[in-house]
Write an enzyme that holds these catalytic residues in place. Sequence first.
Site, PDB file in Angstrom:
ATOM      1  N   ASN A   9       0.870  -1.176   0.000  1.00  0.00           N
ATOM      2  CA  ASN A   9       0.000   0.000   0.000  1.00  0.00           C
ATOM      3  C   ASN A   9       0.909   1.228   0.000  1.00  0.00           C
ATOM      4  OD1 ASN A   9      -1.801   2.052   0.479  1.00  0.00           O
ATOM      5  ND2 ASN A   9      -2.305   1.424   2.580  1.00  0.00           N
ATOM      6  N   LYS A  11       0.151   4.268  -0.349  1.00  0.00           N
ATOM      7  CA  LYS A  11      -0.505   5.478   0.172  1.00  0.00           C
ATOM      8  C   LYS A  11      -0.262   6.660  -0.785  1.00  0.00           C
ATOM      9  CE  LYS A  11       0.083   3.557   4.732  1.00  0.00           C
ATOM     10  NZ  LYS A  11      -0.050   3.744   6.151  1.00  0.00           N
ATOM     11  N   HIS A  96      -9.650   1.287   4.796  1.00  0.00           N
ATOM     12  CA  HIS A  96      -8.384   1.483   5.498  1.00  0.00           C
ATOM     13  C   HIS A  96      -8.608   2.432   6.681  1.00  0.00           C
ATOM     14  CE1 HIS A  96      -4.278   2.687   6.361  1.00  0.00           C
ATOM     15  NE2 HIS A  96      -3.886   1.606   5.718  1.00  0.00           N
ATOM     16  N   GLU A  98      -6.971   4.832   7.764  1.00  0.00           N
ATOM     17  CA  GLU A  98      -6.761   6.260   7.454  1.00  0.00           C
ATOM     18  C   GLU A  98      -8.012   6.857   6.812  1.00  0.00           C
ATOM     19  OE1 GLU A  98      -3.064   5.765   5.348  1.00  0.00           O
ATOM     20  OE2 GLU A  98      -2.108   5.244   7.246  1.00  0.00           O
ATOM     21  N   GLU A 168      -5.698  -4.882  10.498  1.00  0.00           N
ATOM     22  CA  GLU A 168      -4.720  -3.828  10.707  1.00  0.00           C
ATOM     23  C   GLU A 168      -5.030  -3.085  12.008  1.00  0.00           C
ATOM     24  OE1 GLU A 168      -2.640  -2.725   6.822  1.00  0.00           O
ATOM     25  OE2 GLU A 168      -4.357  -1.410   7.020  1.00  0.00           O
ATOM     26  N   GLY A 174       1.931   2.387  10.698  1.00  0.00           N
ATOM     27  CA  GLY A 174       2.843   3.519  10.532  1.00  0.00           C
ATOM     28  C   GLY A 174       3.493   3.970  11.839  1.00  0.00           C
ATOM     29  N   SER A 213       3.144  -2.064  10.391  1.00  0.00           N
ATOM     30  CA  SER A 213       4.591  -2.029  10.644  1.00  0.00           C
ATOM     31  C   SER A 213       5.287  -3.370  10.381  1.00  0.00           C
ATOM     32  CB  SER A 213       4.874  -1.541  12.065  1.00  0.00           C
ATOM     33  OG  SER A 213       4.364  -0.224  12.239  1.00  0.00           O
TER      34      SER A 213
HETATM   35  C1  PEP Z   1      -0.987   0.230   6.005  1.00  0.00           C
HETATM   36  O1  PEP Z   1      -1.145   1.436   5.964  1.00  0.00           O
HETATM   37  O2  PEP Z   1      -1.796  -0.519   5.463  1.00  0.00           O
HETATM   38  C2  PEP Z   1       0.178  -0.274   6.718  1.00  0.00           C
HETATM   39  C3  PEP Z   1       0.174  -1.513   7.076  1.00  0.00           C
HETATM   40  O3  PEP Z   1       1.209   0.636   6.954  1.00  0.00           O
HETATM   41  P1  PEP Z   1       2.622   0.343   7.655  1.00  0.00           P
HETATM   42  O4  PEP Z   1       3.136  -0.985   7.121  1.00  0.00           O
HETATM   43  O5  PEP Z   1       3.487   1.472   7.274  1.00  0.00           O
HETATM   44  O6  PEP Z   1       2.363   0.243   9.120  1.00  0.00           O
END
Ligand code: PEP
Length: 255
Positions: A9, A11, A96, A98, A168, A174, A213
């Site tokens: 992803n 973003k 997601h 976000e 998630e 993040g 992460s």
């Molecule tokens: C995401 O935004 O789907 C995600 C998993 O981000 P990160 O791996 O940076 O935590």
Amino acid sequence: MRTKFICGNWKMNGSLCETRKLIFQLGTDWEESFDGIEIAICPPFTALNEAKLELEDFKIKLGAQNCYIGNRGAFTGEISASMLSEIGCTYVILGHSERRTIFEERDDLVARKLRSALDAGLKPILCIGETDAERQKGDMEEVLLRQIVGSLASADAADAANITIAYEPVWAIGTGKTATPEQAQEAQAFIRSELRRKFGNLAETIIIQYGGSIKPENAFELFSQPDIDGGLIGAASLSADSFLAIIRAAASVKS
Ligand code: PEP
């Protein structure tokens, strides 16, 4: 056995030049051991066409990070699932955290987007997960259940084969704070048990990714858990080296 599925992803990252460079590096360092793993990248809308052209000879699929409901019409600034399908997307990330927090998307809207994506022939990657406060209060299961029931309200058993779930935990996205393999497994086993209520035995075939992460250093242990069928990767998908190392970890669990 479920196929491992690794999806990047990106973003709001990825100029056209960066897109070309990253895909070129992925192709250059590709390994035979990756065969049999489903791999996709989700660049921003503006880079989808460039990515599609660059991916022509690679086994990497293309996905988008959002879509709107309906095919066309007076929805300034929005992009429909059928447009994404036309441009060559296989996947679309929906719900997601976000989008749920910054853009206040609720489960009922996510469910309508999910229906629209499925009807356009896209495979939705539905993101669900609890916040830190919800986990601390002991509400993780309640939150996951609400998101599963609400966001999948528009789907039935005939759709199960085309849906991926990404667990998630919001506190891990993040932040550099990864869920332990045990925490992720516990949540994902719960998700599968709820999918079983909705889809029956088809729940055993649904891919449930972990996201939050993931890095090369923690990927193998996470992917070794029985209900973790791969990962949705944010920051680490922006570097070919780390994305490939994560795919390599999935390949070594598989073999
Ligand atoms: C995401 O935004 O789907 C995600 C998993 O981000 P990160 O791996 O940076 O935590």
